[in-house]
Design a protein around this motif. Structure first.
Motif, mmCIF file in Angstrom:
data_model
loop_
_atom_site.group_PDB
_atom_site.id
_atom_site.type_symbol
_atom_site.label_atom_id
_atom_site.label_comp_id
_atom_site.label_asym_id
_atom_site.label_seq_id
_atom_site.Cartn_x
_atom_site.Cartn_y
_atom_site.Cartn_z
ATOM 1 N N ARG A 178 10.187 45.934 40.570
ATOM 2 C CA ARG A 178 10.620 46.904 39.563
ATOM 3 C C ARG A 178 9.787 48.184 39.664
ATOM 4 O O ARG A 178 10.328 49.299 39.601
ATOM 5 N N LEU A 179 8.481 48.027 39.851
ATOM 6 C CA LEU A 179 7.611 49.194 39.992
ATOM 7 C C LEU A 179 7.917 49.969 41.271
ATOM 8 O O LEU A 179 7.903 51.203 41.282
ATOM 9 N N LEU A 180 8.200 49.239 42.361
ATOM 10 C CA LEU A 180 8.538 49.905 43.620
ATOM 11 C C LEU A 180 9.826 50.693 43.479
ATOM 12 O O LEU A 180 9.941 51.836 43.967
ATOM 13 N N ASN A 181 10.810 50.108 42.802
ATOM 14 C CA ASN A 181 12.078 50.812 42.585
ATOM 15 C C ASN A 181 11.880 52.036 41.702
ATOM 16 O O ASN A 181 12.492 53.090 41.926
ATOM 17 N N LYS A 182 11.020 51.901 40.703
ATOM 18 C CA LYS A 182 10.751 53.015 39.794
ATOM 19 C C LYS A 182 10.234 54.227 40.545
ATOM 20 O O LYS A 182 10.600 55.373 40.242
ATOM 21 N N HIS A 183 9.382 53.984 41.544
ATOM 22 C CA HIS A 183 8.766 55.091 42.278
ATOM 23 C C HIS A 183 9.433 55.342 43.631
ATOM 24 O O HIS A 183 8.892 56.089 44.460
ATOM 25 N N ASN A 184 10.582 54.719 43.858
ATOM 26 C CA ASN A 184 11.327 54.903 45.118
ATOM 27 C C ASN A 184 10.474 54.597 46.352
ATOM 28 O O ASN A 184 10.493 55.322 47.351
ATOM 29 N N ILE A 185 9.697 53.527 46.257
ATOM 30 C CA ILE A 185 8.861 53.098 47.377
ATOM 31 C C ILE A 185 9.572 51.956 48.090
ATOM 32 O O ILE A 185 9.917 50.945 47.475
ATOM 33 N N VAL A 186 9.793 52.137 49.379
ATOM 34 C CA VAL A 186 10.438 51.095 50.176
ATOM 35 C C VAL A 186 9.417 50.562 51.169
ATOM 36 O O VAL A 186 9.092 51.223 52.163
ATOM 37 N N PRO A 187 8.839 49.386 50.900
ATOM 38 C CA PRO A 187 7.820 48.845 51.820
ATOM 39 C C PRO A 187 8.431 48.484 53.160
ATOM 40 O O PRO A 187 9.418 47.763 53.237
ATOM 41 N N ASP A 188 7.867 49.024 54.223
ATOM 42 C CA ASP A 188 8.350 48.754 55.580
ATOM 43 C C ASP A 188 7.196 48.139 56.357
ATOM 44 O O ASP A 188 6.250 48.824 56.741
ATOM 45 N N VAL A 189 7.247 46.839 56.552
ATOM 46 C CA VAL A 189 6.151 46.128 57.211
ATOM 47 C C VAL A 189 5.882 46.698 58.593
ATOM 48 O O VAL A 189 4.739 46.851 59.020
ATOM 49 N N ARG A 190 6.945 47.080 59.313
ATOM 50 C CA ARG A 190 6.762 47.631 60.661
ATOM 51 C C ARG A 190 5.981 48.930 60.612
ATOM 52 O O ARG A 190 5.137 49.205 61.454
ATOM 53 N N HIS A 191 6.260 49.750 59.581
ATOM 54 C CA HIS A 191 5.538 51.019 59.451
ATOM 55 C C HIS A 191 4.042 50.783 59.291
ATOM 56 O O HIS A 191 3.216 51.422 59.944
ATOM 57 N N TYR A 192 3.676 49.859 58.388
ATOM 58 C CA TYR A 192 2.254 49.604 58.144
ATOM 59 C C TYR A 192 1.596 49.018 59.371
ATOM 60 O O TYR A 192 0.474 49.382 59.730
ATOM 61 N N ALA A 214 4.689 40.286 48.412
ATOM 62 C CA ALA A 214 4.206 39.099 47.711
ATOM 63 C C ALA A 214 2.686 39.116 47.562
ATOM 64 O O ALA A 214 2.147 38.892 46.470
ATOM 65 N N SER A 215 1.981 39.367 48.647
ATOM 66 C CA SER A 215 0.515 39.361 48.591
ATOM 67 C C SER A 215 -0.004 40.561 47.788
ATOM 68 O O SER A 215 -1.024 40.456 47.101
ATOM 69 N N ALA A 216 0.706 41.706 47.873
ATOM 70 C CA ALA A 216 0.302 42.872 47.090
ATOM 71 C C ALA A 216 0.451 42.596 45.604
ATOM 72 O O ALA A 216 -0.409 42.963 44.788
ATOM 73 N N ALA A 217 1.554 41.934 45.213
ATOM 74 C CA ALA A 217 1.775 41.584 43.812
ATOM 75 C C ALA A 217 0.687 40.646 43.308
ATOM 76 O O ALA A 217 0.180 40.792 42.191
ATOM 77 N N LYS A 218 0.305 39.682 44.148
ATOM 78 C CA LYS A 218 -0.741 38.730 43.767
ATOM 79 C C LYS A 218 -2.065 39.447 43.549
ATOM 80 O O LYS A 218 -2.800 39.142 42.607
ATOM 81 N N ASP A 219 -2.367 40.407 44.422
ATOM 82 C CA ASP A 219 -3.617 41.162 44.302
ATOM 83 C C ASP A 219 -3.642 41.976 43.009
ATOM 84 O O ASP A 219 -4.690 42.135 42.374
ATOM 85 N N LEU A 220 -2.479 42.497 42.600
ATOM 86 C CA LEU A 220 -2.396 43.289 41.373
ATOM 87 C C LEU A 220 -2.290 42.417 40.127
ATOM 88 O O LEU A 220 -2.406 42.910 39.003
ATOM 89 N N GLY A 221 -2.032 41.118 40.317
ATOM 90 C CA GLY A 221 -1.912 40.220 39.177
ATOM 91 C C GLY A 221 -0.594 40.336 38.445
ATOM 92 O O GLY A 221 -0.531 40.111 37.228
ATOM 93 N N VAL A 222 0.482 40.707 39.182
ATOM 94 C CA VAL A 222 1.813 40.805 38.581
ATOM 95 C C VAL A 222 2.769 39.922 39.370
ATOM 96 O O VAL A 222 2.488 39.510 40.497
ATOM 97 N N SER A 223 3.917 39.631 38.755
ATOM 98 C CA SER A 223 4.920 38.832 39.446
ATOM 99 C C SER A 223 5.623 39.667 40.498
ATOM 100 O O SER A 223 5.583 40.902 40.473
ATOM 101 N N ARG A 224 6.302 38.988 41.425
ATOM 102 C CA ARG A 224 7.060 39.715 42.445
ATOM 103 C C ARG A 224 8.165 40.540 41.809
ATOM 104 O O ARG A 224 8.478 41.641 42.261
ATOM 105 N N ALA A 225 8.774 40.006 40.760
ATOM 106 C CA ALA A 225 9.846 40.743 40.075
ATOM 107 C C ALA A 225 9.323 42.053 39.495
ATOM 108 O O ALA A 225 9.950 43.119 39.628
ATOM 109 N N THR A 226 8.142 41.972 38.864
ATOM 110 C CA THR A 226 7.536 43.193 38.318
ATOM 111 C C THR A 226 7.166 44.156 39.429
ATOM 112 O O THR A 226 7.342 45.381 39.304
ATOM 113 N N MET A 227 6.657 43.616 40.543
ATOM 114 C CA MET A 227 6.283 44.460 41.669
ATOM 115 C C MET A 227 7.493 45.218 42.203
ATOM 116 O O MET A 227 7.428 46.434 42.442
#
Length: 449
Positions: free
Chosen positions: A428-442, A413-426
């Motif tokens: 979609r982009l994550l799925n496009k690049h096969n990125i799975v955000p893992d809060v525990r990892h970060y 959510a906060s990453a999408a806000k920083d990029l100026g896109v909606s969560r839905a768009t965010m």
């Protein structure tokens, strides 16, 4: 704010963001520092890029800057010592505490204890001088493997510098031609073993019936002397090609505190760097490679980036190789034409740096004048142009997503806000690049740092 210390023994750079002219700045100037204030973050970006390694003091006490913007800049800089200035009550703010914990070597609350700040800056200047000597060695002696300005190569340089100071085994993976042997040499030359031998052994060429740790014996500087001692670094290239027998021998060596048990008449003090271009995890799953040996070798994993992941580094490397080969072959070639530059940047380079070297060598020999043209390369001139441009765009898009996610610790959510896109768009982009955000990892990554 940029300041240069010109004392009798030291020189250094200080960048201060958002700082007014206060008593502690006057004290710095009296001690030999030149100080200039900087409030514009874009100006700070150019200064950080130009003057790194340096010390950066950022004044957060007046909330003049977005903490996310400052964090993003701090996260990108690897040779900058960050010091924060805050109000005491800001220590109750989680975001401020996280910033200090993640990026700062120290912090001060207003009013600033001037003498203590000066002592801290002086100490950090000394630390920078020590660290910079290692970075100079990386970029001057081993730049064929670590040369470049792309994000991926900067991260690689940082990992090499960190692991070189340890004695842990290193496991290098990456496509053929990415320069894994050069990376292994950099690890060796930046370690305390730099004055002892570095030996590269092709595991595919070892005799499968040799029972006395063939790679150690083959690499010994005195093979005829059965009591010789080898102290150094051994690169086991193409480690996946070790026979079952040699895998067992290597595992036995790694399971002991010394190599004495392998041969009663020899002693080895060896750091092992292993490399592979294949999927060793699949080989382990299929029973083709020892699982225990894999985990013993894979203590610190470094994935060497492909050339197509390095963006404009392609042209920087091409220029470097052209100068080398033009001198070596006494040709006049010294620059690239516009069409040759476009060709270099849009080609996908399946052979990576090794292929680039061969192509530039060919071009240097064929060029009749000062300029290398597209026809001097043995590369497709227009084929796959659209695909190549799409790949470049996708890689850049993925890099941005990963950087913003890292800044926001995996919080979509906060990453999408920083990029100026909606969560839905965010998403979609994550799925496009096969990125799975893992809060525990970060969170774990930040804690480890």
């Amino acid at each position: 704010m940029v300041a240069q210390c010109q004392t009798k023994t030291n020189s250094g750079r200080l960048i201060a963001i958002g700082c007014n002219y206060e008593p502690w700045i006057a004290l710095l100037e009296q001690s030999g520092w030149k100080t200039h204030c900087c409030y514009d973050l874009r100006t700070a970006d150019s200064i950080l890029e130009e003057y790194s390694p340096c010390i950066c003091i950022v004044d957060l006490s007046n909330n003049d800057f977005s903490l996310n913007s400052i964090s993003l800049r701090a996260n990108k800089t690897k040779q900058v010592k960050w010091i924060a200035i805050i109000k005491k009550e800001q220590l109750q703010t989680d975001a401020i505490c996280q910033f200090i914990n993640n990026f700062c070597v120290d912090y001060f609350t207003v009013p600033i204890p001037s003498s203590q700040l000066l002592d801290t800056i002086g100490h950090q200047l000394g630390m920078l001088e020590i660290e910079s000597s290692s970075w100079v060695e990386i970029t001057s002696k081993h730049d064929m493997g670590l040369f470049g300005e792309s994000k991926s190569i900067k991260q690689l340089r940082d990992m090499v510098r960190r692991v070189a100071a340890t004695e842990v085994n290193v496991f290098l993976t990456g496509e053929n031609g990415t320069g894994k042997e050069l990376i292994a040499k950099s690890v060796h030359n930046l370690s305390k073993r730099k004055n002892v031998p570095f030996i590269s052994v092709n595991c595919g060429s070892l005799a499968h019936d040799d029972k006395k740790m063939a790679f150690l014996r083959a690499s010994s500087p005195s093979q005829e002397d059965e009591k010789s001692t080898f102290n150094g670094t051994i690169l086991l290239d193409n480690v996946e090609e070790l026979s079952k027998e040699l895998q067992d021998e290597l595992l036995a060596y790694l399971q002991t505190s010394s190599g004495d048990s392998l041969n009663d008449d020899s002693c080895c003090d060896v750091r092992i760097v292993a490399s592979s271009s294949s999927d060793l995890e699949s080989a382990v799953a299929n029973g083709e490679f020892s699982k225990e040996l894999y985990y013993r070798l894979n203590v610190f994993h470094i994935k060497v980036p492909t050339l197509r992941e390095r963006g404009s580094d392609i042209f920087l490397l091409a220029e470097k190789f052209l100068a080398k080969f033009a001198n070596e072959y006494s040709t006049m070639a010294s620059s690239f034409s516009d069409d040759s530059k476009q060709l270099l940047l849009r080609y996908s380079w399946p052979g990576n740096v090794r292929e680039l070297i061969n192509q530039v060598k060919r071009a240097a020999l064929l060029a009749e004048g000062n300029e290398v043209r597209a026809e001097h390369f043995d590369l497709p001139s227009k084929a796959n142009l659209k695909q190549s441009l799409r790949n470049i765009k996708d890689e850049a898009e993925k890099d941005v997503l990963m950087a913003v996610l890292e800044t926001h610790r995996g919080q979509v959510a906060s990453a999408a806000k920083d990029l100026g896109v909606s969560r839905a768009t965010m998403y979609r982009l994550l799925n496009k690049h096969n990125i799975v955000p893992d809060v525990r990892h970060y969170n774990n990554s930040y804690m480890q740092e």
